[in-house]
Design a protein around this motif. Structure first.
Motif, PDB file in Angstrom:
ATOM      1  N   LYS A 467      49.925  39.729  34.123  1.00 23.49           N
ATOM      2  CA  LYS A 467      48.842  39.945  35.078  1.00 23.49           C
ATOM      3  C   LYS A 467      47.536  40.193  34.334  1.00 23.49           C
ATOM      4  O   LYS A 467      47.453  41.086  33.492  1.00 23.49           O
ATOM      5  N   ILE A 468      46.514  39.400  34.680  1.00 21.70           N
ATOM      6  CA  ILE A 468      45.228  39.536  34.007  1.00 21.70           C
ATOM      7  C   ILE A 468      44.499  40.770  34.517  1.00 21.70           C
ATOM      8  O   ILE A 468      44.940  41.430  35.454  1.00 21.70           O
ATOM      9  N   LEU A 469      43.358  41.052  33.922  1.00 18.51           N
ATOM     10  CA  LEU A 469      42.534  42.197  34.304  1.00 18.51           C
ATOM     11  C   LEU A 469      42.036  42.049  35.737  1.00 18.51           C
ATOM     12  O   LEU A 469      41.684  40.954  36.172  1.00 18.51           O
ATOM     13  N   ASN A 470      42.031  43.161  36.481  1.00 24.27           N
ATOM     14  CA  ASN A 470      41.432  43.162  37.824  1.00 24.27           C
ATOM     15  C   ASN A 470      39.911  43.260  37.666  1.00 24.27           C
ATOM     16  O   ASN A 470      39.364  44.340  37.464  1.00 24.27           O
ATOM     17  N   VAL A 471      39.229  42.124  37.756  1.00 25.10           N
ATOM     18  CA  VAL A 471      37.798  42.090  37.457  1.00 25.10           C
ATOM     19  C   VAL A 471      36.958  42.719  38.561  1.00 25.10           C
ATOM     20  O   VAL A 471      35.780  42.994  38.358  1.00 25.10           O
ATOM     21  N   GLN A 472      37.550  42.973  39.745  1.00 24.19           N
ATOM     22  CA  GLN A 472      36.788  43.622  40.820  1.00 24.19           C
ATOM     23  C   GLN A 472      36.478  45.065  40.465  1.00 24.19           C
ATOM     24  O   GLN A 472      35.522  45.647  40.955  1.00 24.19           O
ATOM     25  N   LYS A 473      37.289  45.662  39.584  1.00 25.35           N
ATOM     26  CA  LYS A 473      37.100  47.062  39.195  1.00 25.35           C
ATOM     27  C   LYS A 473      36.542  47.187  37.779  1.00 25.35           C
ATOM     28  O   LYS A 473      36.527  48.271  37.224  1.00 25.35           O
ATOM     29  N   SER A 474      36.099  46.066  37.182  1.00 26.00           N
ATOM     30  CA  SER A 474      35.691  46.081  35.770  1.00 26.00           C
ATOM     31  C   SER A 474      34.286  45.514  35.609  1.00 26.00           C
ATOM     32  O   SER A 474      33.809  44.734  36.437  1.00 26.00           O
ATOM     33  N   SER A 475      33.659  45.871  34.520  1.00 29.21           N
ATOM     34  CA  SER A 475      32.334  45.342  34.211  1.00 29.21           C
ATOM     35  C   SER A 475      32.456  43.966  33.565  1.00 29.21           C
ATOM     36  O   SER A 475      33.550  43.533  33.186  1.00 29.21           O
ATOM     37  N   VAL A 476      31.304  43.290  33.411  1.00 33.32           N
ATOM     38  CA  VAL A 476      31.288  41.978  32.774  1.00 33.32           C
ATOM     39  C   VAL A 476      31.794  42.078  31.338  1.00 33.32           C
ATOM     40  O   VAL A 476      32.554  41.225  30.868  1.00 33.32           O
ATOM     41  N   ALA A 477      31.372  43.131  30.645  1.00 33.90           N
ATOM     42  CA  ALA A 477      31.783  43.299  29.247  1.00 33.90           C
ATOM     43  C   ALA A 477      33.298  43.459  29.132  1.00 33.90           C
ATOM     44  O   ALA A 477      33.937  42.859  28.271  1.00 33.90           O
ATOM     45  N   ASP A 478      33.898  44.265  30.045  1.00 29.57           N
ATOM     46  CA  ASP A 478      35.355  44.447  30.022  1.00 29.57           C
ATOM     47  C   ASP A 478      36.074  43.136  30.314  1.00 29.57           C
ATOM     48  O   ASP A 478      37.112  42.831  29.731  1.00 29.57           O
ATOM     49  N   MET A 479      35.504  42.369  31.244  1.00 33.38           N
ATOM     50  CA  MET A 479      36.118  41.084  31.597  1.00 33.38           C
ATOM     51  C   MET A 479      36.122  40.148  30.392  1.00 33.38           C
ATOM     52  O   MET A 479      37.118  39.490  30.103  1.00 33.38           O
ATOM     53  N   LEU A 480      35.016  40.083  29.676  1.00 36.99           N
ATOM     54  CA  LEU A 480      34.925  39.175  28.540  1.00 36.99           C
ATOM     55  C   LEU A 480      35.792  39.631  27.364  1.00 36.99           C
ATOM     56  O   LEU A 480      36.200  38.814  26.538  1.00 36.99           O
ATOM     57  N   LYS A 481      36.081  40.943  27.296  1.00 34.60           N
ATOM     58  CA  LYS A 481      36.956  41.434  26.239  1.00 34.60           C
ATOM     59  C   LYS A 481      38.417  41.077  26.501  1.00 34.60           C
ATOM     60  O   LYS A 481      39.232  41.054  25.580  1.00 34.60           O
ATOM     61  N   ASN A 482      38.745  40.820  27.769  1.00 37.46           N
ATOM     62  CA  ASN A 482      40.116  40.471  28.116  1.00 37.46           C
ATOM     63  C   ASN A 482      40.408  39.046  27.661  1.00 37.46           C
ATOM     64  O   ASN A 482      39.725  38.101  28.059  1.00 37.46           O
ATOM     65  N   ALA A 483      41.428  38.885  26.842  1.00 41.42           N
ATOM     66  CA  ALA A 483      41.707  37.574  26.222  1.00 41.42           C
ATOM     67  C   ALA A 483      42.013  36.513  27.271  1.00 41.42           C
ATOM     68  O   ALA A 483      41.569  35.365  27.158  1.00 41.42           O
ATOM     69  N   GLU A 484      42.782  36.866  28.319  1.00 43.17           N
ATOM     70  CA  GLU A 484      43.170  35.878  29.323  1.00 43.17           C
ATOM     71  C   GLU A 484      41.952  35.407  30.127  1.00 43.17           C
ATOM     72  O   GLU A 484      41.770  34.210  30.367  1.00 43.17           O
ATOM     73  N   CYS A 485      41.113  36.363  30.568  1.00 46.23           N
ATOM     74  CA  CYS A 485      39.911  36.008  31.344  1.00 46.23           C
ATOM     75  C   CYS A 485      38.958  35.161  30.509  1.00 46.23           C
ATOM     76  O   CYS A 485      38.427  34.147  30.982  1.00 46.23           O
ATOM     77  N   ALA A 486      38.748  35.583  29.269  1.00 45.23           N
ATOM     78  CA  ALA A 486      37.835  34.837  28.401  1.00 45.23           C
ATOM     79  C   ALA A 486      38.340  33.418  28.161  1.00 45.23           C
ATOM     80  O   ALA A 486      37.557  32.460  28.139  1.00 45.23           O
ATOM     81  N   ALA A 487      39.665  33.271  28.011  1.00 44.42           N
ATOM     82  CA  ALA A 487      40.238  31.939  27.776  1.00 44.42           C
ATOM     83  C   ALA A 487      40.036  31.027  28.982  1.00 44.42           C
ATOM     84  O   ALA A 487      39.696  29.846  28.841  1.00 44.42           O
ATOM     85  N   ILE A 488      40.218  31.571  30.183  1.00 42.72           N
ATOM     86  CA  ILE A 488      40.045  30.763  31.394  1.00 42.72           C
ATOM     87  C   ILE A 488      38.607  30.282  31.518  1.00 42.72           C
ATOM     88  O   ILE A 488      38.347  29.100  31.784  1.00 42.72           O
ATOM     89  N   LEU A 489      37.630  31.198  31.320  1.00 44.25           N
ATOM     90  CA  LEU A 489      36.216  30.818  31.387  1.00 44.25           C
ATOM     91  C   LEU A 489      35.881  29.776  30.322  1.00 44.25           C
ATOM     92  O   LEU A 489      35.141  28.823  30.567  1.00 44.25           O
ATOM     93  N   GLN A 490      36.446  29.967  29.126  1.00 46.94           N
ATOM     94  CA  GLN A 490      36.169  29.068  28.003  1.00 46.94           C
ATOM     95  C   GLN A 490      36.718  27.671  28.263  1.00 46.94           C
ATOM     96  O   GLN A 490      36.059  26.667  27.996  1.00 46.94           O
ATOM     97  N   VAL A 491      37.929  27.602  28.821  1.00 50.53           N
ATOM     98  CA  VAL A 491      38.568  26.300  29.064  1.00 50.53           C
ATOM     99  C   VAL A 491      37.839  25.540  30.172  1.00 50.53           C
ATOM    100  O   VAL A 491      37.607  24.333  30.058  1.00 50.53           O
ATOM    101  N   ILE A 492      37.466  26.247  31.239  1.00 52.51           N
ATOM    102  CA  ILE A 492      36.745  25.567  32.333  1.00 52.51           C
ATOM    103  C   ILE A 492      35.361  25.132  31.859  1.00 52.51           C
ATOM    104  O   ILE A 492      34.857  24.077  32.256  1.00 52.51           O
ATOM    105  N   GLY A 493      34.744  25.933  31.003  1.00 55.83           N
ATOM    106  CA  GLY A 493      33.562  25.498  30.271  1.00 55.83           C
ATOM    107  C   GLY A 493      32.289  25.343  31.072  1.00 55.83           C
ATOM    108  O   GLY A 493      31.439  24.520  30.733  1.00 55.83           O
ATOM    109  N   ALA A 494      32.122  26.145  32.148  1.00 52.55           N
ATOM    110  CA  ALA A 494      30.909  26.021  32.970  1.00 52.55           C
ATOM    111  C   ALA A 494      30.148  27.331  33.072  1.00 52.55           C
ATOM    112  O   ALA A 494      29.289  27.485  33.940  1.00 52.55           O
ATOM    113  N   GLY A 495      30.443  28.285  32.184  1.00 51.49           N
ATOM    114  CA  GLY A 495      29.736  29.563  32.218  1.00 51.49           C
ATOM    115  C   GLY A 495      30.410  30.535  33.164  1.00 51.49           C
ATOM    116  O   GLY A 495      31.575  30.372  33.541  1.00 51.49           O
ATOM    117  N   SER A 496      29.664  31.564  33.582  1.00 50.76           N
ATOM    118  CA  SER A 496      30.206  32.566  34.498  1.00 50.76           C
ATOM    119  C   SER A 496      29.069  33.239  35.250  1.00 50.76           C
ATOM    120  O   SER A 496      27.919  33.244  34.810  1.00 50.76           O
TER     121      SER A 496
END
Length: 669
Positions: A467-496
């Motif tokens: 289970k990935i990080l619950n981003v509704q309760k987290s800041s942008v910085a915490d989200m980007l530190k999460n390896a799974e979330c960062a990988a998804i954003l990176q693979v889709i490749g359109a920013g955030s």
């Protein structure tokens, strides 16, 4: 042009054009109650206890006031006449447009000791022989007195049947959207009662709800806030004068440009909370402006300017530090921004964006003055709250800069490694956006099977671990530190977030493929929270899907005897719920088929063979995909905040209330 569309949205807009006329009476202090009735026959009725539409004959046209308002453009009480200091129906065309788009429209006015009535068919006045839009119609009959009432009794009742030659057959008014806006209007006009009655329900008793709030937008701000406050609701009020050139109807019936002095009143309620979400609602004369406008621009500009000044003076920002930006100031902010002025300039009749240029300057001045007073207050409580607000803004700025630094470091690292994509991505060969698909797969065990089951030409795979990080309760910085979330954003490749560019996405579809159990549903919910919060345009453009893997496999044992030339694929039947399995087994039994016992129940995707996964979940010829849509962004935001946000109490209440409606057989245990 005036209502936006001929579907449910346009029909709802027609209803609000009539309701807004009643609300204008309430704004002027002449109306205390509005009733809205959704009749079983599809018609809509709006009643108010205001002054009633004028019934006297207007000398220039020779028409009664009611007929003039209902049939002539720009003949409303707001158009250059000064009847209302501020109003919701701003162009003087709403009632006449609704009339023209109605198969039948009935008006009753209580005024001067009588009830006056008139009916219209597609804008033509006359009289119907019976009830309903299809009754015999005699054109030419004008306003008539139908009964006597007490002289003190006043009010207007409008009932209309939408013209089904114009509106789509499936167009209907949503009760939920009506209730939301009725509640919103009651918040904006303290003391006004708005009652909604829906007679379209199948039950004998109609659905009824009534709204009345005395606290105004301060109470509205508290209602909207999704988190715990770090300061009290701050109320900002003020006004300003400006000069405007507007067309006014002269005695000869010509529109003459005339300079008039205007007064704009500002009323704002705001507070900062512990969360990260921003909720800002803006209104002009109680009409929502969902896309903002000059009043919202002035509000945001004043916030950023005053808070930057205060941070510098209090040494929370050093001389060489970058100033905080709008994104930092708005983090955790809940605000209701309202302005009132005569004849505001909008972009189109749908009134979604305010264009009156003077509003920006006046709102900025009013907000700047009161906010500065709050931030520099010497009162103990206000001083503590002001410091908490400033600290929150500074922390938001630090998190934003840390996130930016992390992105830059990641780009630099990728450039050095000459690879911009995570190693665990199993990419496809095709670069064509229209056909390419990215499957986000739950677990490495499912990945192995999916590799064999996919079509490598256009299907890419990205495994996530648990289970990935619950981003509704987290800041942008915490989200980007999460390896799974960062990988998804990176693979889709359109920013955030605000910088997300849907046209830059590397895949035409993103498909969430999780197990068909409770844990899989939770993982899918967490993934959708990430997409909704940081890649929302993907949802809005209909490019996010959920795979629908089967729950059971039935292996037929006598298929060859029952079907000549039966293929291997015909030997297996897949079902997706317990109810479907029971129905299918009953059907097979009636047709004389037998099957291998026990029926196989899949515990997860990794338990399936590659050919089974391809046939049921990945092969476009046979699979089922569920498109994830955002029909109502406001309701979606509320649900995401409720289920995934910081506040535990509302979620606990929701679970307790919903437990009695739960089908226990659906629990995967």
């Amino acid at each position: 042009m005036y209502i936006g569309s001929t579907d449910s949205r346009g029909l709802t807009h027609c209803m609000w054009e009539i309701i807004d006329n009643a609300v204008d009476e309430a704004l002027g202090g002449h109306c205390t109650r509005i009733d809205v009735v959704l009749h079983r026959d599809g018609s809509v009725e709006v009643r108010d206890n205001g002054r009633g539409i004028p019934v006297d004959v207007e000398p220039k046209s020779g028409l009664s006031g009611v007929e003039l308002v209902m049939t002539k453009l720009h003949a409303g009480g707001k158009f250059g006449s000064g009847s209302y200091m501020a109003s919701g129906g701003l162009h003087g065309v709403g009632a006449s447009v609704v009339n023209a788009l109605s198969g039948r429209l009935d008006v009753e006015v209580d005024r001067q000791g009588h009830t006056h009535a008139i009916s219209f068919r597609r804008g033509i006045p006359g009289q119907f022989a019976d009830a309903g839009p299809d009754a015999d119609f005699t054109p030419g009959t004008g306003l008539r007195e139908v009964r006597r009432v007490a002289k003190k009794v006043t009010g207007t009742r409008v009932r209309f049947w939408a013209d089904r030659q114009i509106f789509l057959k499936e167009a209907e008014i949503s009760r939920d959207s009506l209730l939301d806006r009725a509640r919103q209007t009651a918040f904006l006009i303290p003391g006004l009662t708005i009652a909604v009655r829906d007679e379209r329900v199948e039950e004998e008793t109609p659905y009824e709800e009534e709204f009345r709030f005395e606290g105004g937008i301060g109470e509205f701000c508290t209602y909207l806030a999704p988190d715990e406050g770090i300061c009290d609701v701050l109320r900002i009020q003020g006004s300003g004068q400006f000069t405007e050139t507007v067309p006014v109807l002269d005695d000869e019936g010509h529109m003459t440009p005339t300079e008039v002095e205007r007064r704009l009143e500002v009323d704002i309620a705001l507070r900062w909370g512990t969360g990260y979400d921003t909720t800002v609602r803006s209104f002009v004369n109680i009409i929502a402006t969902p896309k903002g406008g000059t009043h919202l621009a002035g509000f945001e500009r004043a916030l950023v300017r005053v808070i930057n000044d205060q941070l510098r003076s209090s040494k929370l920002l050093k001389t060489n530090d970058d100033p905080v930006v709008k994104e930092d100031v708005l983090e955790g902010l809940t605000a209701v921004v309202t302005v009132r002025l005569p004849e505001p300039q909008f972009e189109g009749q749908t009134k979604e964006i305010l264009g009156t240029s003077a509003a920006s300057r006046i709102v900025s001045q009013v907000v700047g003055k009161d906010l500065r007073h709050f931030l520099t207050s010497t009162k103990r409580t206000e001083k503590q709250q002001a410091r908490a607000v400033l600290d929150k803004v500074v922390n938001a700025a630090k998190a934003r800069m840390a996130a930016r630094q992390q992105r830059e470091n990641q780009r630099r690292k990728n450039a050095l490694e000459n690879s911009a994509l995570p190693a665990k991505l199993v990419d496809c060969r095709s670069e064509g956006l229209d056909r390419s698909e990215l499957f986000i797969v739950e677990g490495d065990s499912a990945l192995g099977t999916a590799k064999l089951a996919r079509d490598s030409e256009f299907q890419a795979l990205l495994p996530i671990r648990g289970k990935i990080l619950n981003v509704q309760k987290s800041s942008v910085a915490d989200m980007l530190k999460n390896a799974e979330c960062a990988a998804i954003l990176q693979v889709i490749g359109a920013g955030s977030g605000r910088t997300f560019d849907v046209d830059a996405a590397r895949y035409g579809r993103v498909i969430l493929m999780a197990d068909a159990d409770v844990d899989g549903a939770h993982i899918r919910c967490l993934l959708l929270t990430l997409v909704y919060r940081y890649m929302r345009p993907m949802l809005e453009s209909g490019r996010v899907y959920a795979a629908v893997p089967p729950l059971h496999r039935v292996e037929l044992t006598n298929i060859g005897k029952k079907k000549r030339g039966a293929k291997q694929r015909d030997k297996y039947i897949y079902t997706y719920s317990d109810a479907e399995l029971h129905a299918k087994l009953l059907e097979l039994e009636q047709k004389g088929f037998t099957w291998k016992e026990p029926v196989q129940r899949y515990k997860g995707l990794g338990e399936m063979d590659a050919d089974q996964l391809a046939e049921t979940t990945m092969d476009p010829r046979y699979r089922t995909l569920r498109r994830i849509r955002v029909e109502d962004a406001e309701e979606a935001t509320r649900v995401f905040s409720l289920l995934m946000g910081n506040e535990v109490a509302p979620r606990r209440e929701f679970l307790a209330k919903s437990a009695q409606d739960l089908d226990l057989s659906r629990i995967d245990a």
